[in-house]
Scaffold this active site. Structure first.
Site, mmCIF file in Angstrom:
data_model
loop_
_atom_site.group_PDB
_atom_site.id
_atom_site.type_symbol
_atom_site.label_atom_id
_atom_site.label_comp_id
_atom_site.label_asym_id
_atom_site.label_seq_id
_atom_site.Cartn_x
_atom_site.Cartn_y
_atom_site.Cartn_z
ATOM 1 N N CYS A 87 0.820 -1.221 0.000
ATOM 2 C CA CYS A 87 0.000 0.000 0.000
ATOM 3 C C CYS A 87 0.851 1.268 0.000
ATOM 4 C CB CYS A 87 -0.911 0.008 1.209
ATOM 5 S SG CYS A 87 -1.624 -1.596 1.568
ATOM 6 N N HIS A 340 -8.187 1.760 -4.237
ATOM 7 C CA HIS A 340 -6.869 1.478 -3.665
ATOM 8 C C HIS A 340 -6.111 0.419 -4.466
ATOM 9 C CE1 HIS A 340 -3.663 1.040 -0.918
ATOM 10 N NE2 HIS A 340 -4.168 0.123 -0.127
#
Ligand SMILES: [Zn+2]
Lengths: 394, 165
Positions: A87, A340
């Site tokens: 991430c 995301h």
């Protein structure tokens, strides 16, 4: 004079469930990035840093950087590599590019991140999530998909600080509403507190809008020095003032805080980044924090010093994260609503901060001169913070 | 066994799709952890030079970098600090309810161990409940072994389960 890194331009492709290959998405992002700075041509770019984590599992492609360089018409001469911090990959790429351009080892670096997560059969990406955590010790405990871990985190925040479901819902509402007019966001709809409160259960206390979606997408930005940037643009320069990346654990058994809602590693990262950027939390006018779950943003506003520990829920609920509030956060919609695609997220955040500091954001924060981006990655294993400013660190 | 769309993988074992750890000593230097587990023991490594106990087990001491380590037993009973229950949308390889708990085994470094809770129906677990180690078989791993051909390596893994009252 010392070389100072700036973010010159950036762009992202449409995020969501995309009918495209990973390498297609990177090309779209590279084009969106150069469309943002028409004076800059592919031949001007001497470095490429690619951030992608799932290329190996979902696209059967490792060593992605040369493939993406070739498809995007880039011919790097200083650096051509990939970084993988899940991430935080995009933010990691920016930190590395800053170091390279300031050291004089590169001049103009494209940092591009992206993921193609939707596979021909959907089970595969969920199954591959077992590789996102410590595979042996946590994947085999069924901790691959993150909702259970963040449900535990939310429960501990509620236990220790009295945080309520409404506080979490307020984060989802704010971020969805920021994204409602964002044409590249995965979720483009307004959300009410009532809808957020009555959404289907995922893992209690988390419900649908508390969790970011699975996203295909890519983003790219250009990191160079202020002196070089001046040859290409008249826009205000956006300096990367200070950065930190802190990793204290990989396995939740060794979680550094007193409990799962006590993020010591975020506090350490923030302290280091603020010191390097020579600013304090009160100087931050706008931030993009890692809202992979609503509870994450609640804890981040605390650990980043925007409010007291334990008061994050009330801070978000009282609209301090919205335009006009103390620190508007995730002003383009954040992970919850823009989506995301792991390696792309840090770049998306950097682009939004760049636009805010240049006065050209869709939801503009008045007089924004200092901005911050934050990522958490893995099962809360690592925290990455970058602080940007209209002026360099003196 | 056919692999849809990839006929060349028929009958082959892709380790990159295996959700369970590779436990054979040919592929893993902490294999005693799994051997101990088969005997109901939950173990980890302790440094004989500086005394540091690390979890998960490893092949060097993370505190002093010594390789002079020994296996020690950790407690197999603890208490639930907090837990989550996933009933719908449980990922492939796991059954509903998928329960996770932070459990306190009473000693460092496992005062806050995150583990799956098995043999427990949805809605039954409470904070403070006592849980104990549960060791179960997972699929054997087919491993090429020279002239012996492919041998099946037995494997186990662990979770915790409520202590019957
Ligand atoms: Zn030692």
């Amino acid at each position: 004079m010392a070389r100072k890194a700036v973010i010159l331009a950036g762009g992202q492709c449409k995020w969501g469930v995309r009918e495209a290959h990973l390498v297609d998405l990177f090309q779209e992002a590279a084009k969106a990035c150069l469309d943002d700075i028409p004076t800059l041509k592919p031949k001007d770019i001497d470095g490429l840093i690619v951030a992608t984590s799932y290329a190996g599992r979902c696209s059967f492609q490792v060593n992605t950087a040369p493939v993406i360089a070739e498809r995007c018409g880039l011919k790097p001469t200083s650096i051509c590599t990939r970084c993988d911090t899940l991430c935080a990959g995009g933010s990691t790429g920016i930190i590395l590019a800053k170091g390279l351009v300031e050291a004089g080892a590169a001049d103009i670096v494209m940092v591009a991140g992206g993921e193609k997560l939707y596979t021909p059969q959907k089970w595969e990406v969920f199954y591959s999530e077992l590789a996102s955590v410590d595979h042996v010790w946590e994947g085999a405990q069924g901790l691959g998909l993150p909702p259970p871990f963040f449900a535990l985190t939310a429960q501990e925040h509620m236990m220790h600080y009295g945080t309520k479901k409404e506080h979490l819902a307020a984060v989802s509402v704010a971020n969805y509403n920021y994204a409602a007019d964002n044409p590249v966001a995965q979720m483009q709809k307004r959300l009410t507190l009532e809808e957020a409160m009555n959404a289907p259960v995922v893992v209690p206390p988390l419900t649908l809008y508390d969790c970011c979606p699975i996203t295909d997408g890519a983003a790219a930005c250009i990191i160079t020095t202020d002196e070089i940037a001046r040859k290409f643009t008249d826009r205000p320069l956006v300096y990367i003032r200070g950065t930190a990346q802190v990793c204290l654990n990989s396995v939740s058994a060794n979680f550094p805080g007193e409990h799962l809602a006590d993020w010591k590693h975020t506090r350490i990262a923030a302290q280091i980044a603020y010191e390097r950027a020579k600013v304090t939390p009160n100087d931050i006018k706008v931030a993009q924090t890692h809202d992979c779950f609503s509870i994450s943003e609640v804890i981040e506003v605390e650990e980043l010093g925007f409010c007291k520990k334990g008061e994050g829920g009330e801070f978000c609920y009282s609209k301090q994260i919205e335009i006009g509030g103390k620190v508007p956060i995730n002003t383009d919609g954040g992970l919850l609503a823009v989506g995301h695609p792991f390696g792309a997220t840090g770049i998306r955040q950097a682009i939004e901060i760049m636009k805010q500091l240049q006065g050209r954001a869709r939801h503009q924060v008045k007089d924004a001169d200092i901005g911050l981006t934050h990522n958490l990655s893995g099962a809360n294993a690592e925290h990455t913070i970058l602080i940007y400013g209209r002026e360099p660190v003196k | 066994m056919a692999v849809l769309g990839i006929p060349i993988l028929d009958g082959l074992y892709p380790v990159t799709m295996d959700m369970w750890p590779v436990q054979a000593k040919e592929f893993n230097r902490i294999w005693p952890f799994y051997e101990n587990l088969k005997q109901g023991r939950f173990t980890t490594t302790k440094c004989k030079d500086c005394g540091h106990v690390a979890y998960p087990p490893r092949v060097i001491c993370p505190a002093c970098y010594s390789e002079n380590l020994e296996w020690i037993d950790l407690p197999t009973k603890g208490k639930v600090i907090v837990f989550s229950e996933e009933v719908k949308g449980v990922p492939l390889g796991f059954e509903s309810p998928l329960i996770h708990a932070v459990i306190d085994l009473g000693v460092e470094p496992v005062r806050r161990l995150l583990s799956r809770i098995v043999n427990c129906p949805a809605g039954a677990l409470k904070r403070g409940d006592e849980v104990q180690l549960s060791v179960f078989k997972v699929p054997d791993m087919p491993m090429e072994k020279g002239k012996a051909g492919t041998v099946m390596v037995e494997r186990v893994f662990f979770a915790f389960e409520p202590v019957k009252k």
